[in-house]
Design a protein around this motif. Sequence first.
Motif, mmCIF file in Angstrom:
data_model
loop_
_atom_site.group_PDB
_atom_site.id
_atom_site.type_symbol
_atom_site.label_atom_id
_atom_site.label_comp_id
_atom_site.label_asym_id
_atom_site.label_seq_id
_atom_site.Cartn_x
_atom_site.Cartn_y
_atom_site.Cartn_z
ATOM 1 N N ASP A 166 -17.462 54.830 -41.575
ATOM 2 C CA ASP A 166 -18.384 54.329 -40.569
ATOM 3 C C ASP A 166 -18.461 52.804 -40.561
ATOM 4 O O ASP A 166 -18.559 52.187 -39.513
ATOM 5 C CB ASP A 166 -19.764 54.922 -40.841
ATOM 6 C CG ASP A 166 -20.672 54.675 -39.661
ATOM 7 O OD1 ASP A 166 -20.233 54.943 -38.538
ATOM 8 O OD2 ASP A 166 -21.787 54.182 -39.875
ATOM 9 N N ARG A 167 -18.398 52.195 -41.738
ATOM 10 C CA ARG A 167 -18.539 50.740 -41.787
ATOM 11 C C ARG A 167 -17.313 50.016 -41.225
ATOM 12 O O ARG A 167 -17.355 48.829 -40.985
ATOM 13 C CB ARG A 167 -18.812 50.288 -43.220
ATOM 14 C CG ARG A 167 -17.687 50.570 -44.167
ATOM 15 C CD ARG A 167 -18.062 50.213 -45.571
ATOM 16 N NE ARG A 167 -19.052 51.144 -46.110
ATOM 17 C CZ ARG A 167 -19.717 50.943 -47.210
ATOM 18 N NH1 ARG A 167 -19.553 49.832 -47.873
ATOM 19 N NH2 ARG A 167 -20.565 51.832 -47.671
ATOM 20 N N LEU A 168 -16.222 50.741 -41.059
ATOM 21 C CA LEU A 168 -15.022 50.118 -40.507
ATOM 22 C C LEU A 168 -14.998 50.197 -38.993
ATOM 23 O O LEU A 168 -14.215 49.527 -38.340
ATOM 24 C CB LEU A 168 -13.772 50.819 -41.045
ATOM 25 C CG LEU A 168 -13.695 50.987 -42.540
ATOM 26 C CD1 LEU A 168 -12.486 51.832 -42.897
ATOM 27 C CD2 LEU A 168 -13.602 49.645 -43.229
ATOM 28 N N LEU A 169 -15.872 51.052 -38.449
ATOM 29 C CA LEU A 169 -15.781 51.414 -37.043
ATOM 30 C C LEU A 169 -15.842 50.206 -36.121
ATOM 31 O O LEU A 169 -15.022 50.053 -35.225
ATOM 32 C CB LEU A 169 -16.904 52.399 -36.723
ATOM 33 C CG LEU A 169 -16.744 53.160 -35.413
ATOM 34 C CD1 LEU A 169 -15.482 53.980 -35.433
ATOM 35 C CD2 LEU A 169 -17.946 54.056 -35.188
ATOM 36 N N GLU A 170 -16.822 49.323 -36.364
ATOM 37 C CA GLU A 170 -17.015 48.201 -35.439
ATOM 38 C C GLU A 170 -15.771 47.331 -35.361
ATOM 39 O O GLU A 170 -15.343 46.948 -34.278
ATOM 40 C CB GLU A 170 -18.211 47.360 -35.875
ATOM 41 C CG GLU A 170 -19.506 47.926 -35.353
ATOM 42 C CD GLU A 170 -20.630 46.924 -35.421
ATOM 43 O OE1 GLU A 170 -20.335 45.707 -35.402
ATOM 44 O OE2 GLU A 170 -21.783 47.355 -35.503
ATOM 45 N N ASP A 171 -15.187 47.018 -36.515
ATOM 46 C CA ASP A 171 -13.991 46.172 -36.520
ATOM 47 C C ASP A 171 -12.852 46.847 -35.787
ATOM 48 O O ASP A 171 -12.090 46.201 -35.065
ATOM 49 C CB ASP A 171 -13.568 45.858 -37.959
ATOM 50 C CG ASP A 171 -14.392 44.726 -38.530
ATOM 51 O OD1 ASP A 171 -14.939 43.951 -37.714
ATOM 52 O OD2 ASP A 171 -14.483 44.614 -39.760
ATOM 53 N N GLU A 172 -12.755 48.159 -35.990
ATOM 54 C CA GLU A 172 -11.671 48.888 -35.318
ATOM 55 C C GLU A 172 -11.831 48.812 -33.806
ATOM 56 O O GLU A 172 -10.865 48.558 -33.085
ATOM 57 C CB GLU A 172 -11.665 50.354 -35.764
ATOM 58 C CG GLU A 172 -11.023 50.557 -37.120
ATOM 59 C CD GLU A 172 -11.123 51.987 -37.593
ATOM 60 O OE1 GLU A 172 -10.676 52.255 -38.703
ATOM 61 O OE2 GLU A 172 -11.663 52.829 -36.846
ATOM 62 N N ILE A 173 -13.068 48.997 -33.340
ATOM 63 C CA ILE A 173 -13.296 48.962 -31.894
ATOM 64 C C ILE A 173 -13.031 47.564 -31.365
ATOM 65 O O ILE A 173 -12.445 47.384 -30.302
ATOM 66 C CB ILE A 173 -14.731 49.416 -31.576
ATOM 67 C CG1 ILE A 173 -14.887 50.885 -31.940
ATOM 68 C CG2 ILE A 173 -15.047 49.210 -30.102
ATOM 69 C CD1 ILE A 173 -16.296 51.362 -31.931
ATOM 70 N N ARG A 174 -13.432 46.558 -32.135
ATOM 71 C CA ARG A 174 -13.177 45.185 -31.717
ATOM 72 C C ARG A 174 -11.674 44.947 -31.542
ATOM 73 O O ARG A 174 -11.239 44.305 -30.601
ATOM 74 C CB ARG A 174 -13.735 44.224 -32.776
ATOM 75 C CG ARG A 174 -14.699 43.237 -32.164
ATOM 76 C CD ARG A 174 -15.387 42.416 -33.210
ATOM 77 N NE ARG A 174 -16.788 42.766 -33.291
ATOM 78 C CZ ARG A 174 -17.447 42.988 -34.416
ATOM 79 N NH1 ARG A 174 -16.818 42.910 -35.568
ATOM 80 N NH2 ARG A 174 -18.715 43.282 -34.400
#
Lengths: 455, 285
Positions: A166-174
């Motif tokens: 979950d904590r990786l999600l934002e960077d991945e979407i970016r």
Amino acid sequence: MNADADTDLTARLTGLVDALRVHGLRVGTGETVDAARAVEVLGLADRELLREGLAATLLHGTAQRPVFDAVFDLYFPRVAGGPEGGRPADRDGLRERLAAALAADDTALMARLAAEAVDGFGGYGSSPGSDGWSSYQTLDRLRPQTLLARVRDEARGRDGAAGFGDRLLEDEIRRRIEEFRRMVAAEARRRVAQRRGRDEVARRAVAPTADRVDFLFAGKDRLAELRRTVRPLARKLATRLAARRRRAARGSIDLRRTVRGSLSTGGVPMRPVLRRRRPARPELVLLCDVSGSVSGFSDFTMLLVQALHDQFSKVRVFAFVNRVDEVTGLLVHGAADPEGLGARIRGEAALTGWHGSSDYGAALGEFTERYADAVGSRTTVFVLGDARTNMADPNLPAVRALSRRARRIHWLNPEQRSRWGTGDSAALAYAELVDMRECRNVRQLDALVGRLLPV
Amino acid sequence: MFTSVDDVSARLAETGYLASPAVATTVFLADRLGKPLLVEGPSGVGKTELAKAVARVAGARLVRLQCYEGVDESRALYEWNHAKQLLRISAGRGETWDEARTDIFGEEFLLPRPLLTAIRGDDAKVLLIDETDKADVEVEGLLLEVLSDFQVTVPELGTVTATRRPFVVLTSNATRELSEALRRRCLFLHIGFPDAELERRIVRLRVPGVDTALAESVVRVVGALRAMDLRKAPSVAETVDWARTLLALGAGTLDETVVRDTLGVILKHQDDIQKAAAKLDLDAL
């Protein structure tokens, strides 16, 4: 395949090769023939296969790939043919579908949406979709970056918020959004190419390879890319210096002692005597301008200095804006991330006096006074800076004194040679006293450093 | 050897090498155009493995030349068996000089090294020239004749030309810039880090016991680490190692403790570990 299609394909291929050459890639005729054979073997059915095939035959290095990809998109576009046109653009609906595509990480759908977005929002000019296509306008209207929160919630709702991922999600979407922006830019470029002729667009609108970007004009992401190229540069430098040292150690024939030795064998020189070399202990002193006007350049040179530090035992590094301070101690190898290095130097060393702008005269004067012992007959001095004195006195006597004492002085200037001496630049005055060279991009730096460094 | 690009992918996959479209296309072209393949890329992405897989697929013998600093002609091409030549001379006392000379420079006294071995003979071969960048510049000159015409000149014997061209793979880690002349003779292939989908398949193929969810989260974390601009980004080999480690530890899912304890498997520098730990919020605990 009929003759017409054949000549068209040949023209396309040679056009592509020409465009690559304009960007400084060396592609020979042999490679072009290979590329044509590759096209013959692979066929035109699958565009990605064709891309890989042409890349394999035409390119010689990884750094050339971004340029190739952009040029390839122009000459072998995704869909030939104009925009469908006429359909009213539905911004909210498009955003909706884009959000779904981003959440699902569906690249094919994203590419289709990019084409649709440019079609709907990118056209400008007198009548809709007539004069040009702008990726900036498209992205400004669509604002994909504002989808981040929504996509995140959507993906979370599907997979559940628990778990480490979950904590990786934002960077991945970016990263996916960034990818979408690239697709939009490529699509807009392709459409402009259709209108204006692709040869011209290929020449102007494709970004150059990283090693040809000017230090002074490089954007933030370009600087990050440059930073990555420094590491191989340092390694290359190490092997090159090692080879030169090996060669230098062999020495040349000492004729006098060879002839003297030949007396015992009746005048026949059986055993050549080599001149023994005095082991050189080169010392390096680097003087770096770290003021704001050359910040792109100085951050970069600091990294290079750090790399040099591993190669030469005696390197002393001084940084200046309008005062000089020694920063050798801050450059301990691998101590911290390179990005923070420039900031740390500016933070910890006393570099500025009353004001924050650079003053070469004062800094050089202070250097010759305070650190006179750093420069001796074995020292090679490198000055790194643009020689813009902000109208202050350039202090030529200090440079003259320095050049008398040092073994050699090289000045690397990140400015274009034609701009030397314009405005407040004292470059031409300094260039009369020391060896000043233009060093605008990694390619030039690479060539210079290899040649100028003492063994 | 291959009929199409898909055929390449399928047959490489059978031997346990999952190729990306770029790899499959270039291998197919190298086979069709009969050109050597120069493979560059970070360590641990399967450059050497590719050559081995091609050899397995083609049922060919793998001839390997490992380059290192100081590798020379007698290690790469051929050497005369001096000891045997001396024995021959002392055994043939009373011969004329001409008889002895023509005899001792015959095939019998030649010790073929990898490059010559790859060229001689009629069986299928894959020649792997590993870590070409480690060799000195002079060796590159040696390779030029072999790679462009597939022939080797032995002064005493004449020119040996390949009757059947080997499939040649050169690998390089780019520690040294290879010469333009060598690059021109090769097809260039850069193997980068695979995309997430391919890497998941690689992990599950290499570590059979790992379940889908764990493979997916392992690949995601590694992907995030690669985006961090570390000194040494984790490679495919590290991903596979990590999956094996987690399996051995019996960890069914990833959580802070497991990741923090096993970060050393994927990252090999202390600064990298610290940086990654900070970015992944591992110190928050």
